[in-house]
Scaffold this motif. Structure first.
Motif, PDB file in Angstrom:
ATOM      1  N   VAL A  93       0.802  -1.295  -0.014  1.00  0.00           N
ATOM      2  CA  VAL A  93      -0.035   0.079  -0.205  1.00  0.00           C
ATOM      3  C   VAL A  93       0.981   1.070   0.129  1.00  0.00           C
ATOM      4  O   VAL A  93       1.780   1.447   0.816  1.00  0.00           O
ATOM      5  N   ILE A  94       0.640   2.259  -0.930  1.00  0.00           N
ATOM      6  CA  ILE A  94       1.334   3.485  -1.145  1.00  0.00           C
ATOM      7  C   ILE A  94       1.348   3.920  -0.105  1.00  0.00           C
ATOM      8  O   ILE A  94       0.037   4.231   0.797  1.00  0.00           O
ATOM      9  N   THR A  95       2.190   5.137   0.535  1.00  0.00           N
ATOM     10  CA  THR A  95       2.224   6.072   1.563  1.00  0.00           C
ATOM     11  C   THR A  95       2.251   7.498   1.047  1.00  0.00           C
ATOM     12  O   THR A  95       2.015   8.381   1.944  1.00  0.00           O
ATOM     13  N   GLU A  96       2.428   7.658  -0.249  1.00  0.00           N
ATOM     14  CA  GLU A  96       2.620   9.076  -0.636  1.00  0.00           C
ATOM     15  C   GLU A  96       1.133   9.889  -0.517  1.00  0.00           C
ATOM     16  O   GLU A  96       0.216   9.294  -0.560  1.00  0.00           O
ATOM     17  N   ALA A  97       1.298  11.234  -0.264  1.00  0.00           N
ATOM     18  CA  ALA A  97       0.358  12.161   0.090  1.00  0.00           C
ATOM     19  C   ALA A  97      -0.638  12.246  -1.209  1.00  0.00           C
ATOM     20  O   ALA A  97      -0.178  12.271  -2.227  1.00  0.00           O
ATOM     21  N   ASN A  98      -2.019  12.493  -0.949  1.00  0.00           N
ATOM     22  CA  ASN A  98      -2.748  12.920  -2.004  1.00  0.00           C
ATOM     23  C   ASN A  98      -2.703  14.390  -2.210  1.00  0.00           C
ATOM     24  O   ASN A  98      -1.950  15.136  -1.465  1.00  0.00           O
ATOM     25  N   ALA A  99      -3.506  14.860  -3.067  1.00  0.00           N
ATOM     26  CA  ALA A  99      -3.550  16.311  -3.322  1.00  0.00           C
ATOM     27  C   ALA A  99      -3.792  17.237  -2.124  1.00  0.00           C
ATOM     28  O   ALA A  99      -3.568  18.235  -2.169  1.00  0.00           O
ATOM     29  N   GLN A 100      -4.558  16.489  -1.190  1.00  0.00           N
ATOM     30  CA  GLN A 100      -4.890  17.363  -0.018  1.00  0.00           C
ATOM     31  C   GLN A 100      -3.693  17.193   1.049  1.00  0.00           C
ATOM     32  O   GLN A 100      -3.979  17.796   2.192  1.00  0.00           O
ATOM     33  N   GLY A 101      -2.602  16.578   0.805  1.00  0.00           N
ATOM     34  CA  GLY A 101      -1.627  16.372   1.606  1.00  0.00           C
ATOM     35  C   GLY A 101      -1.873  15.272   2.724  1.00  0.00           C
ATOM     36  O   GLY A 101      -1.193  15.392   3.770  1.00  0.00           O
ATOM     37  N   ILE A 102      -2.710  14.512   2.830  1.00  0.00           N
ATOM     38  CA  ILE A 102      -3.252  13.470   3.538  1.00  0.00           C
ATOM     39  C   ILE A 102      -2.784  12.115   2.762  1.00  0.00           C
ATOM     40  O   ILE A 102      -3.386  11.995   1.599  1.00  0.00           O
ATOM     41  N   ALA A 103      -2.094  11.173   3.279  1.00  0.00           N
ATOM     42  CA  ALA A 103      -1.750   9.910   2.838  1.00  0.00           C
ATOM     43  C   ALA A 103      -3.130   9.120   2.770  1.00  0.00           C
ATOM     44  O   ALA A 103      -3.929   9.099   3.792  1.00  0.00           O
ATOM     45  N   GLU A 104      -3.400   8.544   1.757  1.00  0.00           N
ATOM     46  CA  GLU A 104      -4.688   7.768   1.479  1.00  0.00           C
ATOM     47  C   GLU A 104      -4.870   6.686   2.474  1.00  0.00           C
ATOM     48  O   GLU A 104      -6.054   6.640   2.977  1.00  0.00           O
ATOM     49  N   LYS A 105      -3.836   5.985   2.813  1.00  0.00           N
ATOM     50  CA  LYS A 105      -3.897   4.911   3.793  1.00  0.00           C
ATOM     51  C   LYS A 105      -4.498   5.447   5.017  1.00  0.00           C
ATOM     52  O   LYS A 105      -4.695   4.747   5.863  1.00  0.00           O
ATOM     53  N   ASP A 106      -3.969   6.536   5.499  1.00  0.00           N
ATOM     54  CA  ASP A 106      -4.389   7.254   6.957  1.00  0.00           C
ATOM     55  C   ASP A 106      -6.010   7.693   6.709  1.00  0.00           C
ATOM     56  O   ASP A 106      -6.340   7.799   7.859  1.00  0.00           O
ATOM     57  N   LEU A 107      -6.531   7.485   5.719  1.00  0.00           N
ATOM     58  CA  LEU A 107      -8.041   7.912   5.796  1.00  0.00           C
ATOM     59  C   LEU A 107      -8.753   6.575   5.982  1.00  0.00           C
ATOM     60  O   LEU A 107      -9.935   6.604   6.228  1.00  0.00           O
ATOM     61  N   PHE A 108      -8.357   5.326   5.540  1.00  0.00           N
ATOM     62  CA  PHE A 108      -8.878   4.199   5.830  1.00  0.00           C
ATOM     63  C   PHE A 108      -8.272   3.548   7.017  1.00  0.00           C
ATOM     64  O   PHE A 108      -7.270   2.440   6.951  1.00  0.00           O
ATOM     65  N   THR A 109      -8.958   3.577   8.235  1.00  0.00           N
ATOM     66  CA  THR A 109      -8.455   3.191   9.336  1.00  0.00           C
ATOM     67  C   THR A 109      -9.803   2.412  10.272  1.00  0.00           C
ATOM     68  O   THR A 109     -10.650   2.537  10.008  1.00  0.00           O
ATOM     69  N   GLY A 110      -9.033   1.739  11.420  1.00  0.00           N
ATOM     70  CA  GLY A 110     -10.220   1.180  12.097  1.00  0.00           C
ATOM     71  C   GLY A 110     -10.456  -0.443  12.021  1.00  0.00           C
ATOM     72  O   GLY A 110     -11.256  -1.072  12.685  1.00  0.00           O
ATOM     73  N   MET A 111      -9.600  -1.210  11.105  1.00  0.00           N
ATOM     74  CA  MET A 111      -9.993  -2.429  11.086  1.00  0.00           C
ATOM     75  C   MET A 111      -9.075  -3.470  11.778  1.00  0.00           C
ATOM     76  O   MET A 111      -7.825  -2.823  12.048  1.00  0.00           O
ATOM     77  N   LYS A 112      -9.536  -4.471  12.081  1.00  0.00           N
ATOM     78  CA  LYS A 112      -8.487  -5.514  12.786  1.00  0.00           C
ATOM     79  C   LYS A 112      -8.467  -6.790  11.927  1.00  0.00           C
ATOM     80  O   LYS A 112      -7.554  -7.211  11.622  1.00  0.00           O
ATOM     81  N   GLU A 113      -9.639  -7.110  11.598  1.00  0.00           N
ATOM     82  CA  GLU A 113      -9.732  -8.200  10.620  1.00  0.00           C
ATOM     83  C   GLU A 113     -10.658  -8.085   9.405  1.00  0.00           C
ATOM     84  O   GLU A 113     -11.426  -7.252   9.670  1.00  0.00           O
ATOM     85  N   ARG A 114     -10.347  -8.694   8.415  1.00  0.00           N
ATOM     86  CA  ARG A 114     -11.221  -8.881   7.402  1.00  0.00           C
ATOM     87  C   ARG A 114     -11.368 -10.376   6.888  1.00  0.00           C
ATOM     88  O   ARG A 114     -10.551 -11.144   6.956  1.00  0.00           O
ATOM     89  N   ARG A 115     -12.539 -10.656   6.310  1.00  0.00           N
ATOM     90  CA  ARG A 115     -12.687 -11.989   5.826  1.00  0.00           C
ATOM     91  C   ARG A 115     -12.710 -12.081   4.377  1.00  0.00           C
ATOM     92  O   ARG A 115     -12.862 -11.025   3.767  1.00  0.00           O
ATOM     93  N   TYR A 116     -12.147 -12.969   4.020  1.00  0.00           N
ATOM     94  CA  TYR A 116     -11.716 -13.186   2.421  1.00  0.00           C
ATOM     95  C   TYR A 116     -12.076 -14.508   1.883  1.00  0.00           C
ATOM     96  O   TYR A 116     -11.960 -15.524   2.454  1.00  0.00           O
ATOM     97  N   LEU A 117     -12.633 -14.657   0.425  1.00  0.00           N
ATOM     98  CA  LEU A 117     -12.959 -15.761  -0.259  1.00  0.00           C
ATOM     99  C   LEU A 117     -11.230 -15.934  -0.881  1.00  0.00           C
ATOM    100  O   LEU A 117     -10.928 -15.197  -1.544  1.00  0.00           O
ATOM    101  N   THR A 118     -10.998 -17.287  -0.888  1.00  0.00           N
ATOM    102  CA  THR A 118      -9.793 -17.590  -1.676  1.00  0.00           C
ATOM    103  C   THR A 118     -10.155 -18.000  -3.097  1.00  0.00           C
ATOM    104  O   THR A 118     -11.282 -17.990  -3.468  1.00  0.00           O
ATOM    105  N   GLN A 119      -9.196 -18.006  -3.794  1.00  0.00           N
ATOM    106  CA  GLN A 119      -9.325 -18.534  -5.344  1.00  0.00           C
ATOM    107  C   GLN A 119     -10.105 -19.688  -5.676  1.00  0.00           C
ATOM    108  O   GLN A 119      -9.704 -20.532  -4.924  1.00  0.00           O
ATOM    109  N   GLY A 120     -11.017 -19.425  -6.305  1.00  0.00           N
ATOM    110  CA  GLY A 120     -11.934 -20.443  -6.451  1.00  0.00           C
ATOM    111  C   GLY A 120     -13.333 -20.534  -5.629  1.00  0.00           C
ATOM    112  O   GLY A 120     -14.293 -21.366  -6.170  1.00  0.00           O
TER     113      GLY A 120
END
Length: 321
Positions: free
Chosen positions: A28-55
């Motif tokens: 995940v990239i860390t460079e700031a967006n046009a507003q001077g805030i790294a996009e990764k810093d906008l998406f916070t608060g997760m501990k776990e995610r569920r995911y489907l595997t291939q197939g």
């Protein structure tokens, strides 16, 4: 018929879990967006995610969520005459995999299947359309089923990929409901068309994209301020305040949700962000089902944002005390 609204709901998520230090997130990239805030810093608060595997497929999760909704609503598949919702991303451009949900849930042949491709507010529109049809006498009971497999369609160099999970939720709509639909509000800001897209450009498969300019503007301005303004207007219309409601919203980020909580001051703010991440269109029914028995307010509000750009809110009154 009276008290038309949500009678019961269910959810299903895959067993596979990603945590915050999963290797897939290292890109995940860390460079700031046009507003001077790294996009990764906008998406916070997760501990776990569920995911489907291939197939692994999304539709079995949607079917399982539907069966649980039937049980809680005390209805049988034979009583369902309309099926709303969407499987996102579907196997084909068309038909949508909602037809496989019809088959798997053993719905009758006379059930009308209505795919609603309106991320992320599909569930809200499904409830609204189902209540309209039942009020008009064209339907008796409807099922809304929403599922997401977006973990397979993300660019994992982008910050918004941090929050995405897979899962499905469903609800039965009919008379004598636990949560009666009272009113709705919506806003369409079509000048922001293209700010958020799922497209197969420069890649062999579709990939979700938030543009660096209008997309981040939609996130930081339209969504951040638009949702509480719209919900507050809806509450004012009915003489209500945040103290009267349980709130379920889009859950892309704790940054957004903390701001909405501060603005609206709901008595309960229900979410599943830590447990499941951002389930896109499925967040609303999954969160509802997860917290269903613990809702302690007289009113319930759903507030959705969506590509296009649009935002929608539903106000429901509780009757199952």
């Amino acid at each position: 018929m009276n008290r038309i609204g949500i009678k019961g709901c269910g959810f299903s998520v895959p067993p596979n879990i990603r945590v915050n230090d999963d290797p897939i997130f290292h890109q995940v990239i860390t460079e700031a967006n046009a507003q001077g805030i790294a996009e990764k810093d906008l998406f916070t608060g997760m501990k776990e995610r569920r995911y489907l595997t291939q197939g692994e497929r999304l539709e079995p999760l949607m079917v399982e969520a539907s069966r649980l909704a039937f049980q809680r609503a005390h209805v049988t598949p034979e009583e369902i005459d309309r099926l709303y919702g969407y499987a996102s991303v579907p196997e084909y451009y068309t038909p949508n995999s909602l037809y496989l949900v019809h088959k798997g849930a053993q719905l009758p042949e006379h059930t009308l299947v209505v795919p609603i491709n309106n991320e992320f507010s599909t569930f809200l529109l499904g409830v609204l359309e189902a209540c309209t049809a039942i009020t008009a006498g064209w339907s008796d009971h409807a099922l809304i089923a929403c599922g997401t497999n977006w973990t397979q369609y993300m660019d994992y160099t982008q910050g918004h990929a941090l929050s995405i999970g897979d899962g499905a939720g469903a609800a039965v709509v009919g008379p004598e409901a636990d949560f009666e639909l009272v009113d709705y509000a919506t806003q369409t800001l079509s000048a922001q068309y293209g700010a958020m897209t799922m497209q197969a450009r420069d890649t062999p498969r579709a990939t979700y994209k938030i543009t660096e300019d209008t997309g981040i503007y939609s996130f930081q301005v339209s969504a951040m301020e638009g949702i509480p303004t719209m919900v507050q207007s809806l509450l004012n219309k009915h003489g209500l305040t945040g103290e009267n409601i349980a709130l379920i919203t889009h859950q892309a980020s704790r940054v957004l949700m903390d701001h909405w909580a501060e603005r609206l001051q709901p008595k309960q703010y229900l979410d599943t962000l830590e447990q499941f991440g951002n389930l896109t269109l499925a967040s609303y029914p999954v969160t509802l089902a997860y917290h269903y028995l613990n809702i302690a307010t007289d009113y319930l509000v759903f507030a959705a944002v969506g590509v296009g750009y649009h935002q929608t809110a539903l106000l429901l009154k509780r009757h199952n005390r």
